[in-house]
Design a protein around this motif. Structure first.
Motif, PDB file in Angstrom:
ATOM      1  N   ALA A 203      -0.817   2.003 -12.047  1.00  0.00           N
ATOM      2  CA  ALA A 203      -0.036   0.934 -11.410  1.00  0.00           C
ATOM      3  C   ALA A 203       1.460   1.102 -11.642  1.00  0.00           C
ATOM      4  O   ALA A 203       2.267   0.484 -10.938  1.00  0.00           O
ATOM      5  CB  ALA A 203      -0.501  -0.430 -11.923  1.00  0.00           C
ATOM      6  N   ARG A 204       1.839   1.916 -12.600  1.00  0.00           N
ATOM      7  CA  ARG A 204       3.256   2.221 -12.802  1.00  0.00           C
ATOM      8  C   ARG A 204       3.759   3.214 -11.761  1.00  0.00           C
ATOM      9  O   ARG A 204       4.954   3.403 -11.595  1.00  0.00           O
ATOM     10  CB  ARG A 204       3.478   2.756 -14.217  1.00  0.00           C
ATOM     11  CG  ARG A 204       3.228   1.711 -15.302  1.00  0.00           C
ATOM     12  CD  ARG A 204       3.589   2.234 -16.682  1.00  0.00           C
ATOM     13  NE  ARG A 204       3.482   1.184 -17.681  1.00  0.00           N
ATOM     14  CZ  ARG A 204       2.391   0.929 -18.390  1.00  0.00           C
ATOM     15  NH1 ARG A 204       1.304   1.678 -18.216  1.00  0.00           N
ATOM     16  NH2 ARG A 204       2.357  -0.057 -19.279  1.00  0.00           N
ATOM     17  N   GLN A 205       2.815   3.863 -11.060  1.00  0.00           N
ATOM     18  CA  GLN A 205       3.187   4.840 -10.044  1.00  0.00           C
ATOM     19  C   GLN A 205       2.965   4.337  -8.623  1.00  0.00           C
ATOM     20  O   GLN A 205       3.621   4.796  -7.691  1.00  0.00           O
ATOM     21  CB  GLN A 205       2.359   6.123 -10.230  1.00  0.00           C
ATOM     22  CG  GLN A 205       2.461   6.732 -11.616  1.00  0.00           C
ATOM     23  CD  GLN A 205       1.514   7.898 -11.782  1.00  0.00           C
ATOM     24  OE1 GLN A 205       1.593   8.895 -11.056  1.00  0.00           O
ATOM     25  NE2 GLN A 205       0.590   7.798 -12.733  1.00  0.00           N
ATOM     26  N   ILE A 206       2.038   3.380  -8.462  1.00  0.00           N
ATOM     27  CA  ILE A 206       1.703   2.888  -7.132  1.00  0.00           C
ATOM     28  C   ILE A 206       1.246   1.433  -7.255  1.00  0.00           C
ATOM     29  O   ILE A 206       0.522   1.089  -8.198  1.00  0.00           O
ATOM     30  CB  ILE A 206       0.585   3.760  -6.499  1.00  0.00           C
ATOM     31  CG1 ILE A 206       0.277   3.319  -5.074  1.00  0.00           C
ATOM     32  CG2 ILE A 206      -0.674   3.749  -7.342  1.00  0.00           C
ATOM     33  CD1 ILE A 206      -0.681   4.265  -4.338  1.00  0.00           C
ATOM     34  N   PRO A 207       1.670   0.545  -6.348  1.00  0.00           N
ATOM     35  CA  PRO A 207       1.206  -0.847  -6.407  1.00  0.00           C
ATOM     36  C   PRO A 207      -0.317  -0.923  -6.243  1.00  0.00           C
ATOM     37  O   PRO A 207      -0.885  -0.282  -5.349  1.00  0.00           O
ATOM     38  CB  PRO A 207       1.916  -1.504  -5.222  1.00  0.00           C
ATOM     39  CG  PRO A 207       3.119  -0.654  -4.980  1.00  0.00           C
ATOM     40  CD  PRO A 207       2.685   0.745  -5.296  1.00  0.00           C
ATOM     41  N   ILE A 208      -0.970  -1.704  -7.110  1.00  0.00           N
ATOM     42  CA  ILE A 208      -2.438  -1.789  -7.109  1.00  0.00           C
ATOM     43  C   ILE A 208      -2.887  -3.236  -7.117  1.00  0.00           C
ATOM     44  O   ILE A 208      -2.349  -4.069  -7.856  1.00  0.00           O
ATOM     45  CB  ILE A 208      -3.037  -1.059  -8.322  1.00  0.00           C
ATOM     46  CG1 ILE A 208      -2.829   0.458  -8.199  1.00  0.00           C
ATOM     47  CG2 ILE A 208      -4.526  -1.359  -8.474  1.00  0.00           C
ATOM     48  CD1 ILE A 208      -3.345   1.251  -9.387  1.00  0.00           C
TER      49      ILE A 208
END
Length: 400
Positions: A203-208
């Motif tokens: 989630a730090r790399q892509i919105p989840i």
């Protein structure tokens, strides 16, 4: 200077990818001299076919006979008589595009069969694609969830790409990493089996947004859930209202139901409701999902003289199976065995089944998840945890 040019135009040769360093450039030049000219190569979405002819400089030429020239954004711009920027604005549905310009560009796109590169868009910003990671594809409840997601995403000009994790952590992580690599703008996970700390890292790399993941401690991704404890309580209350006092639950064995899963939440709700009603607590009967003899286990369960008179099943998947086996064994539903499923999947309403079930609102869960993901993509930082209330759909398996 020559090296710089080749670094831009030689990403592929004969289907293989090369690192464009001086050694490779030298190889291509020497080979070109030996055979008289360089073979045609393709080097990118928005560029043309390039050929190096002996004794000549780089020139643009038509593809060989039988091969179609790739339509690029530049091709569309030239066809429509507008700038590349104008075409880009139309394909991105950007603000401030006139109807006349949009019509002209869309006509050229239709005429040429142009398809924008999502990967290229990802390098410039949003790709307008999201990933949807499913735990399984066999559950008939899932199409409602996917339909709800698309009902929100399609008008927002987003496309959903689906992956199936099969409750295997290694496969789930591989799919998530692929979705990140493809520059997707966000990810909806349906009942993931991964622990919260791993999902948080992604989630730090892509919105989840996770659907069916009851973990109140998460801070880095959003959750959208049915109130599964309330759903199980509704089933117990319905059994009790119809005069059943001997109530049990059929669930999944550990390994498929970590503590934050919907299955464990339904078990917790069942136990609380039984205690609140002052009924005798029964051990929740559990069957492993991959058990090769699941049908035999269910038959033995039905044959057991001490089995409960009414049973809540963790899912319609097992509720329908239990109903079918009971009928095959000559056990009358609901006279001898009352059954309530969970999900209210389409099969439950068939007249020969008519299975009572808890409706957790799959389409609504999908819509809420999509809306939540869009706001996260737009920059929202605070965590959102949404809870949708289920309802009971009464049918003849309950004694209605």
């Amino acid at each position: 200077m020559l090296a710089c040019k080749f670094m831009a135009i030689l990403p592929r040769y004969n289907g293989q990818r090369y690192l464009c360093n001086v050694a490779h450039i030298t190889f291509y030049i020497l080979r070109g001299i030996a055979i008289g000219k360089f073979e045609m190569i393709w080097h990118g979405e928005d560029d043309d076919f390039i050929q190096w002819d002996k004794g000549a400089s780089l020139t643009v030429r038509k593809p060989p006979e039988g091969k179609h020239e790739r339509v690029t954004i530049r091709t569309v711009a030239a066809h429509a008589g507008v700038s590349v920027t104008a075409v880009s604005k139309v394909t991105r549905n950007a603000y401030g595009v006139s109807d006349a310009l949009r019509r002209k560009v869309e006509e050229s796109i239709a005429c040429l069969g142009y398809r924008p590169s999502r990967a290229a868009q990802g390098l410039r910003g949003k790709t307008h694609t999201i990933g949807v990671l499913l735990i399984d594809i066999r559950n008939p409840f899932l199409p409602d969830v996917i339909g709800g997601i698309n009902a929100i995403m399609a008008p927002a000009d987003y496309r959903a790409m689906i992956g199936v994790g099969e409750s295997r952590s290694q496969l789930e992580t591989s799919l998530i990493e692929s979705m990140i690599d493809y520059k997707m703008d966000g990810l909806v996970m349906v009942a993931p089996s991964l622990p919260a700390d791993i999902i948080s890292e992604y989630a730090r790399q892509i919105p989840i947004v996770a659907i069916g993941y009851h973990d109140s401690s998460v801070k880095t991704f959003d959750t959208v859930n049915c109130n599964d404890q309330k759903g199980a309580a509704l089933a117990v209350e319905a059994f009790e209202a119809h005069g059943y006092r001997d109530i049990g639950m059929l669930s999944l064995a550990a390994g498929h139901a970590h503590k934050v899963s919907v299955i464990r939440q339904r078990e917790m709700g069942f136990k609380k409701a039984i205690r609140l009603a002052g009924l005798d607590e029964r051990a929740i009967f559990k069957i492993a999902l991959e058990a090769p003899d699941r049908e035999k286990i269910m038959r033995d369960y039905i044959n057991d003289p001490s089995r409960p008179r009414a049973v809540l099943c963790w899912s319609d998947l097992d509720a329908i199976k239990l109903y079918d086996i009971a009928t095959d064994m000559g056990v009358k539903v609901p006279d001898e065995l009352a059954i309530i499923g969970y999900d209210n999947s389409p099969t439950t309403s068939l007249r020969r089944i008519d299975l009572a079930s808890i409706d957790q609102g799959g389409a609504r869960l999908g819509e809420l998840a999509a809306q939540t993901l869009l706001t996260r993509i737009s920059g929202r930082k605070e965590t959102v945890k949404l809870l949708n209330d289920p309802t009971l759909v009464s049918r003849s398996s309950l004694g209605v």
